[in-house]
Each structure stands twice: as C-alpha cells, then as structure tokens.
Scaffold this motif. Structure first.
Motif, PDB file in Angstrom:
ATOM      1  N   ARG A 120       0.868  -1.187   0.000  1.00  9.75           N
ATOM      2  CA  ARG A 120       0.000   0.000   0.000  1.00  9.75           C
ATOM      3  C   ARG A 120       0.902   1.233   0.000  1.00  9.75           C
ATOM      4  NH1 ARG A 120      -5.236   0.120   3.646  1.00  9.75           N
ATOM      5  NH2 ARG A 120      -5.699  -1.377   1.980  1.00  9.75           N
ATOM      6  N   GLY A 128      -3.127   3.947  -2.747  1.00 12.45           N
ATOM      7  CA  GLY A 128      -3.782   2.705  -3.132  1.00 12.45           C
ATOM      8  C   GLY A 128      -2.882   1.508  -2.943  1.00 12.45           C
ATOM      9  N   ASP A 129      -3.410   0.337  -3.278  1.00 12.36           N
ATOM     10  CA  ASP A 129      -2.653  -0.911  -3.207  1.00 12.36           C
ATOM     11  C   ASP A 129      -2.091  -1.237  -4.588  1.00 12.36           C
ATOM     12  OD1 ASP A 129      -3.281  -1.136  -0.570  1.00 12.36           O
ATOM     13  OD2 ASP A 129      -4.862  -2.628  -0.837  1.00 12.36           O
ATOM     14  N   MET A 141      -4.948  -0.040  -7.130  1.00 12.80           N
ATOM     15  CA  MET A 141      -6.361   0.025  -6.772  1.00 12.80           C
ATOM     16  C   MET A 141      -6.514   1.189  -5.799  1.00 12.80           C
ATOM     17  SD  MET A 141      -9.494  -0.933  -6.913  1.00 12.80           S
ATOM     18  CE  MET A 141      -9.522  -2.536  -7.720  1.00 12.80           C
ATOM     19  N   GLU A 142      -7.195   2.215  -6.240  1.00 14.25           N
ATOM     20  CA  GLU A 142      -7.243   3.481  -5.497  1.00 14.25           C
ATOM     21  C   GLU A 142      -7.983   3.353  -4.174  1.00 14.25           C
ATOM     22  OE1 GLU A 142      -8.246   8.001  -6.831  1.00 14.25           O
ATOM     23  OE2 GLU A 142      -9.894   6.562  -6.911  1.00 14.25           O
ATOM     24  N   ILE A 143      -7.497   4.116  -3.194  1.00 12.12           N
ATOM     25  CA  ILE A 143      -8.117   4.200  -1.871  1.00 12.12           C
ATOM     26  C   ILE A 143      -8.462   5.661  -1.596  1.00 12.12           C
ATOM     27  CG2 ILE A 143      -7.665   4.027   0.617  1.00 12.12           C
ATOM     28  CD1 ILE A 143      -5.966   1.594   0.027  1.00 12.12           C
ATOM     29  N   TYR A 152     -11.544   1.088  -0.627  1.00 10.83           N
ATOM     30  CA  TYR A 152     -11.324   1.186  -2.064  1.00 10.83           C
ATOM     31  C   TYR A 152     -12.391   2.067  -2.704  1.00 10.83           C
ATOM     32  CZ  TYR A 152      -8.020  -2.742  -1.859  1.00 10.83           C
ATOM     33  OH  TYR A 152      -6.957  -3.551  -1.596  1.00 10.83           O
TER      34      TYR A 152
END
Length: 305
Positions: A120, A128-129, A141-143, A152
C-alpha cells in the motif's frame, strides 16, 4: 514471372526498406515467443506470486533481448554496442524523455525495492494498493477520494514509473507493516478521570496486544536497518484541558489494513464501558448557553389595496 522480377528489382533498389522489414518481422517473432511463454507460465504455475514474477521476468528478458538484437542488427557488430547506445540516446532523449524515465523508474523500483505488488503506497498524491508493475506503469487500486478512511474507491489507476524520481513515495507496508493511529475522546468535567483513564487503557491494551507483540519484532528490524531510535508501540494516553471538556487522546499501533475497523471497535467498546459507570464518567459535547434574548418590537402595518 514478371511480378517476381519486379519484386526482386524493388528489393535491389531498396535495401534499407528490406532490412527494416526483416527487422520488424524478427521483433514481432520475439514478442510472439514472449507472449507464448507468458501464457504457458500462466496456465502451468499454480502459485500466484511465482506466476506473476515469472511472467514479469520473461517480459523483461524479451525486452532486453530485443534491445541487444536491435543494436547488433543495425551496427553489424557487437563491438559497436557502446557507440550505438550513445548515438541512440543522443537522438531520442528529448522525444522519448518520459518513456525513458518510466523505464528507468521500473528498473529502479525492481532493484531498490521501493515497492512491490501487494504494498500500500501513496505517490503523486494518489493512495492505493499496488496490483501490477510493468516496464512503464504502476497499476494501483485506489483508496480514498470520495469514500472515507482506507476503503477502495473502485478505480484502477495507472501511474507512470517516472514519478518515483519526482517526489516522495509513502509505503505503508515495507519493512514495518504497522502504522500509528489516534482519536480523541471528550470527557465532561466532573467525571471520574482516573476511572476513565483505566477504562480506555485497559480496552486498548486488551484489543491491541496482538499488534503490539508483532510490531515489537518488526520495529527491531527497522532499528537495525535504518538510523532511527526505538519507538513506543504500546497504547498511550495524553490528557489536555480545554474550555469545554477534558480531551483524552489515545494513540496506538495497528495493522495498516485494519485502521478503520480497529478505530470503530475501540470506540464501541469504550462507549459501552463508559455507559456502565452510571454517570461516573460522561462523554462531553459542545453546548451553547444563551444569556439573554433582546426584546424585539415588531409593528405590523395593514395596507389597503
């Protein structure tokens, strides 16, 4: 026969074009072999981590082989490799600056291990991850954004690897997969402060003991690797006197992927224990006291229409 003779004549008159066509055919052939090997590994390697690394290794080797082949093909001699590199670099540095920087960034990420798939991170203001790293882009993968905390958003972000050279890279999981978090509890004046402290520390110590024990060994590794002092990983409580209430600040260590859930769990347990004190400990809230309401004289005038 006449068409064959025309083709032969054209080939004799355009040797450069023929050489370029041969080069493109060979490059396409190499890329085809790379894709076939990647698909073979994808089908025959059951472990996700091994499969991912093997596919990336084949891809990198393919690009490297194409690079060596390109230089030797056009120079005709491997001894001219250094000269060809210099000439090529001088010619395309400006036009392909972003691409070159991205490829250099991917090499830097791989060898320095800035981050890897599964980490992360936050880079260029995007958190994101990491789900993929190729020779040009990092896919995440956006947070965050319109959702709160560490959830997410559902968007997949592709970010140029060149950004590793342009600013800080925040890694939540490399070397030390824990973060410090905190939240404030307003306790009303007149409450049993010692009882409030006991409740908060007891709950935090019980529920966070696993994180504390795991983080001690991890932090020792960080101290041995970097020039950094030892840190307090047990839950700590700080008290501040304000105009409206006594503010309790609870600071604790938590797994970087469980920050939101842990804060919710601690808040719920502390609230329930405070309610069991039958008023000995009370949570405070903002209040407004109206001293005096001025008299208002309102005159109503009827107008005839």
């Amino acid at each position: 026969m006449k068409s064959i003779e025309l083709i032969k004549k054209w080939m004799q008159e355009h040797p450069t074009s023929i050489a370029l066509i041969k080069y493109l055919i060979l490059v396409i052939f190499i890329l085809g072999i790379v894709q076939l090997l990647r698909k073979f590994l994808q089908k025959n390697l059951p472990d996700t981590n091994t499969r991912y690394k093997s596919q990336k290794g084949i891809e990198v080797l393919g690009y490297f082989f194409i690079l060596i082949f390109s230089f030797t093909y056009f120079t005709g001699n491997i001894k001219d490799f250094a000269l060809a590199v210099g000439l090529l670099t001088a010619g395309i540095t400006i036009t392909l600056q972003e691409l070159i920087l991205s490829i250099a960034g991917s090499i830097y990420i791989f060898f320095v291990k800035v981050y890897k798939p599964g980490d992360r991170i936050e880079i260029n203001g995007i958190k994101g991850d990491v789900i993929d790293i190729d020779s040009v882009y990092t896919t995440m993968m956006e947070i965050g954004e319109w959702v709160t905390s560490d959830n997410y958003s559902g968007r997949i972000v592709k970010l140029s690897n060149a950004f590793v050279f342009r600013g800080p890279v925040y890694n939540y999981s490399k070397d030390f997969p824990f973060i410090w978090d905190e939240f404030n509890l307003p306790i009303r004046y007149g409450s049993d402060i010692d009882l409030a402290k006991k409740i908060i520390i007891q709950i935090a110590s019980d529920k966070l003991s696993e994180y504390v024990n795991d983080s001690i060994s991890k932090w020792k590794t960080v101290v041995d690797k970097y020039y950094i002092e030892n840190a307090q990983v047990e839950p700590t409580l700080a008290i501040t006197m304000t105009d409206n209430w006594i503010e309790f600040n609870l600071r604790y260590i938590v797994d970087y992927k469980k920050r939101r859930f842990t804060k919710h769990l601690l808040s719920e347990l502390i609230r329930k224990e405070i309610e069991k004190t039958n008023g000995k400990v009370s949570l405070a809230s903002s209040t407004i006291e109206i001293i005096k309401i001025p008299k208002l004289n309102i005159e109503r005038q009827n107008q005839k229409t």
